[in-house]
Each structure stands twice: as C-alpha cells, then as structure tokens.
Write an enzyme that holds these catalytic residues in place. Structure first.
Site, PDB file in Angstrom:
ATOM      1  N   LYS A   1      -3.566   0.204   3.177  1.00 63.28           N
ATOM      2  CA  LYS A   1      -4.188   1.325   3.871  1.00 63.28           C
ATOM      3  C   LYS A   1      -5.697   1.366   3.607  1.00 63.28           C
ATOM      4  O   LYS A   1      -6.190   0.671   2.710  1.00 63.28           O
ATOM      5  CB  LYS A   1      -3.506   2.622   3.403  1.00 63.28           C
ATOM      6  CG  LYS A   1      -2.015   2.651   3.729  1.00 63.28           C
ATOM      7  CD  LYS A   1      -1.402   3.977   3.336  1.00 63.28           C
ATOM      8  CE  LYS A   1       0.079   4.006   3.677  1.00 63.28           C
ATOM      9  NZ  LYS A   1       0.691   5.316   3.421  1.00 63.28           N
TER      10      LYS A   1
ATOM     11  N   TYR B   1       4.435   6.048  13.038  1.00 66.66           N
ATOM     12  CA  TYR B   1       4.772   7.242  12.271  1.00 66.66           C
ATOM     13  C   TYR B   1       5.501   8.294  13.119  1.00 66.66           C
ATOM     14  O   TYR B   1       5.451   9.480  12.799  1.00 66.66           O
ATOM     15  CB  TYR B   1       3.508   7.839  11.641  1.00 66.66           C
ATOM     16  CG  TYR B   1       3.010   7.044  10.442  1.00 66.66           C
ATOM     17  CD1 TYR B   1       3.854   6.757   9.372  1.00 66.66           C
ATOM     18  CD2 TYR B   1       1.689   6.599  10.376  1.00 66.66           C
ATOM     19  CE1 TYR B   1       3.399   6.031   8.266  1.00 66.66           C
ATOM     20  CE2 TYR B   1       1.235   5.875   9.270  1.00 66.66           C
ATOM     21  CZ  TYR B   1       2.099   5.597   8.228  1.00 66.66           C
ATOM     22  OH  TYR B   1       1.656   4.887   7.134  1.00 66.66           O
TER      23      TYR B   1
ATOM     24  N   ASN C   1      -2.009   6.759  -0.653  1.00 64.82           N
ATOM     25  CA  ASN C   1      -1.078   6.065  -1.559  1.00 64.82           C
ATOM     26  C   ASN C   1      -1.110   4.533  -1.378  1.00 64.82           C
ATOM     27  O   ASN C   1      -0.123   3.848  -1.588  1.00 64.82           O
ATOM     28  CB  ASN C   1       0.339   6.626  -1.435  1.00 64.82           C
ATOM     29  CG  ASN C   1       0.936   6.432  -0.061  1.00 64.82           C
ATOM     30  OD1 ASN C   1       0.254   6.002   0.855  1.00 64.82           O
ATOM     31  ND2 ASN C   1       2.220   6.732   0.084  1.00 64.82           N
TER      32      ASN C   1
ATOM     33  N   HIS D   1       1.742   0.729   2.539  1.00 64.62           N
ATOM     34  CA  HIS D   1       2.990   1.060   3.237  1.00 64.62           C
ATOM     35  C   HIS D   1       3.885  -0.160   3.168  1.00 64.62           C
ATOM     36  O   HIS D   1       3.418  -1.283   3.383  1.00 64.62           O
ATOM     37  CB  HIS D   1       2.721   1.412   4.711  1.00 64.62           C
ATOM     38  CG  HIS D   1       3.964   1.434   5.542  1.00 64.62           C
ATOM     39  ND1 HIS D   1       4.782   2.548   5.641  1.00 64.62           N
ATOM     40  CD2 HIS D   1       4.582   0.462   6.253  1.00 64.62           C
ATOM     41  CE1 HIS D   1       5.821   2.257   6.405  1.00 64.62           C
ATOM     42  NE2 HIS D   1       5.735   0.986   6.784  1.00 64.62           N
TER      43      HIS D   1
ATOM     44  N   GLU E   1       8.974  -3.199  12.487  1.00 68.00           N
ATOM     45  CA  GLU E   1       7.552  -3.233  12.120  1.00 68.00           C
ATOM     46  C   GLU E   1       6.970  -4.640  12.275  1.00 68.00           C
ATOM     47  O   GLU E   1       5.805  -4.797  12.625  1.00 68.00           O
ATOM     48  CB  GLU E   1       7.382  -2.695  10.689  1.00 68.00           C
ATOM     49  CG  GLU E   1       7.676  -1.204  10.635  1.00 68.00           C
ATOM     50  CD  GLU E   1       7.672  -0.607   9.223  1.00 68.00           C
ATOM     51  OE1 GLU E   1       7.334  -1.329   8.266  1.00 68.00           O
ATOM     52  OE2 GLU E   1       8.010   0.581   9.103  1.00 68.00           O
TER      53      GLU E   1
HETATM   54  P1  CMP Z   1       4.018   5.611   4.108  1.00 65.91           P
HETATM   55  O1  CMP Z   1       4.884   4.743   3.268  1.00 65.91           O
HETATM   56  O2  CMP Z   1       2.967   4.955   4.929  1.00 65.91           O
HETATM   57  O3  CMP Z   1       4.953   6.487   5.060  1.00 65.91           O
HETATM   58  C1  CMP Z   1       4.548   7.737   5.578  1.00 65.91           C
HETATM   59  C2  CMP Z   1       3.283   8.221   4.976  1.00 65.91           C
HETATM   60  O4  CMP Z   1       3.052   9.596   5.106  1.00 65.91           O
HETATM   61  C3  CMP Z   1       3.340   8.009   3.462  1.00 65.91           C
HETATM   62  O5  CMP Z   1       3.283   6.650   3.151  1.00 65.91           O
HETATM   63  C4  CMP Z   1       2.184   8.854   3.009  1.00 65.91           C
HETATM   64  O6  CMP Z   1       0.937   8.213   3.193  1.00 65.91           O
HETATM   65  C5  CMP Z   1       2.290  10.019   3.987  1.00 65.91           C
HETATM   66  N1  CMP Z   1       2.983  11.169   3.366  1.00 65.91           N
HETATM   67  C6  CMP Z   1       4.280  11.238   3.044  1.00 65.91           C
HETATM   68  N2  CMP Z   1       4.558  12.453   2.508  1.00 65.91           N
HETATM   69  C7  CMP Z   1       3.386  13.138   2.515  1.00 65.91           C
HETATM   70  C8  CMP Z   1       3.018  14.443   2.111  1.00 65.91           C
HETATM   71  N3  CMP Z   1       3.922  15.287   1.575  1.00 65.91           N
HETATM   72  N4  CMP Z   1       1.743  14.817   2.248  1.00 65.91           N
HETATM   73  C9  CMP Z   1       0.842  13.976   2.789  1.00 65.91           C
HETATM   74  N5  CMP Z   1       1.130  12.707   3.207  1.00 65.91           N
HETATM   75  C10 CMP Z   1       2.400  12.311   3.065  1.00 65.91           C
END
Ligand code: CMP
Length: 153
Positions: A9, A49, A112, A115, A126
């Site tokens: 990311k 998403y 985070n 992904h 994907e």
């Molecule tokens: P990802 O694995 O890309 O899948 C969905 C994404 O949504 C996740 O990683 C986070 O980046 C984001 N995400 C999931 N839960 C939350 C949350 N509670 N608040 C903000 N972002 C979130």
C-alpha cells in the site's frame, strides 16, 4: 501450487519498506511470478473493496489507496494463501503478532502496509483483477528441491 496476490500500500512505498517486504516473502521460499507498480483507479478500488462499500472507513480507504502508487505482486507456493496471510499478520498493526509485517511495521488498522488475498477464491479473483496473462511468469526455480520435499511437489 497456489498463487496469492500481495499489494504493498502507499504507506509501504512512502516509508521505504518495499525491499524489506519483498525480502521476507523471498526468504520464506515463496516464488515471485508477477511484480508491477500501479496507480489504482477509482473503478478498480470500488471493485476490489466492494465488500467494504457500506463500512464507515470505505471513503478514507479509497483516498488512502490512491494517494501514491502501489506495488502489486503475485507469489506462488504450497499453501501460498495461508502462508502469505501469516507473513502479513492480523489486519490491525496494533494486534498483529510481532514478527509479521504488520506486527513489526504498523500501528494502524487503516495504514496497515500490505493487502494479501484472504482466501483461495479471493486470490484467483484478485490475480485476474490485478494481472494480465502476459504479466505472470512461469519460471523454474533451480533451488526448488531444497525448498520442498519429494512428497510436496
Ligand atoms: P486490507 O487487507 O486491504 O482489506 C481491507 C482494508 O480496509 C484493510 O486492509 C484496512 O486497510 C482497511 N480497514 C479494515 N478495517 C478497518 C477499520 N476498522 N478502520 C479503517 N480501515 C480499516
């Protein structure tokens, strides 16, 4: 062998963590079969998403994911989906196990770092979403006999 999609990311790129993350997947023994940089379009994000479209963080997630290019990777190996999920760690960086990528480099649930496909079906979807056929490389790794046992091929 399974394949799984890994997206680095914007925070991984901005923080200079791309090499470190690739290194972790490589040294585990997964095989890199696709790699590219991408500025993700609104349409692609909406599709990727879609299951989060009613969540309160959907808008900020899309803004974050389009704030810089991302790095898309396709990794191959036995149980690659499960293995990649363990390498990435739990969604929240604060909860993720130390030793995982999120556990070592993130304090956030939204920023985070990475992904990873969360199931075998999602990995297939994907792969088609992020890679054209000619961007996937079927190459033979000469060290394969030193990474898997005879019964694991
Ligand atoms: P990802 O694995 O890309 O899948 C969905 C994404 O949504 C996740 O990683 C986070 O980046 C984001 N995400 C999931 N839960 C939350 C949350 N509670 N608040 C903000 N972002 C979130």
């Amino acid at each position: 062998m399974q394949r799984t999609v890994v997206l680095l990311k914007p925070d991984a790129l901005q923080r200079g963590l791309v090499g470190e993350i690739i290194h972790r997947f490589e040294r585990k023994g997964l095989k890199l079969v696709g790699l590219k940089m991408l500025k993700v379009s609104e349409t692609l994000l909406e599709e990727h998403y879609a299951h989060h479209k009613d969540k309160p963080f959907f808008k900020s997630l899309k803004k974050f994911m389009s704030s810089s290019p991302i790095v898309c990777m396709l990794w191959e190996g036995l149980d690659a989906v499960k293995v990649a999920r363990r390498i990435a760690g739990a969604t929240s960086g604060r909860e993720a196990e130390l030793g995982s990528i999120r556990g070592d480099f993130s304090m956030s649930t939204s920023a985070n770092i990475i992904h990873v496909s969360d199931s075998i079906d999602a990995a297939k979807e994907e792969e088609d979403r992020f890679f054209d056929r000619d961007e996937i490389f079927d190459w033979e790794r000469v060290v394969a006999p030193y990474l898997y046992g005879e019964d694991e091929k």
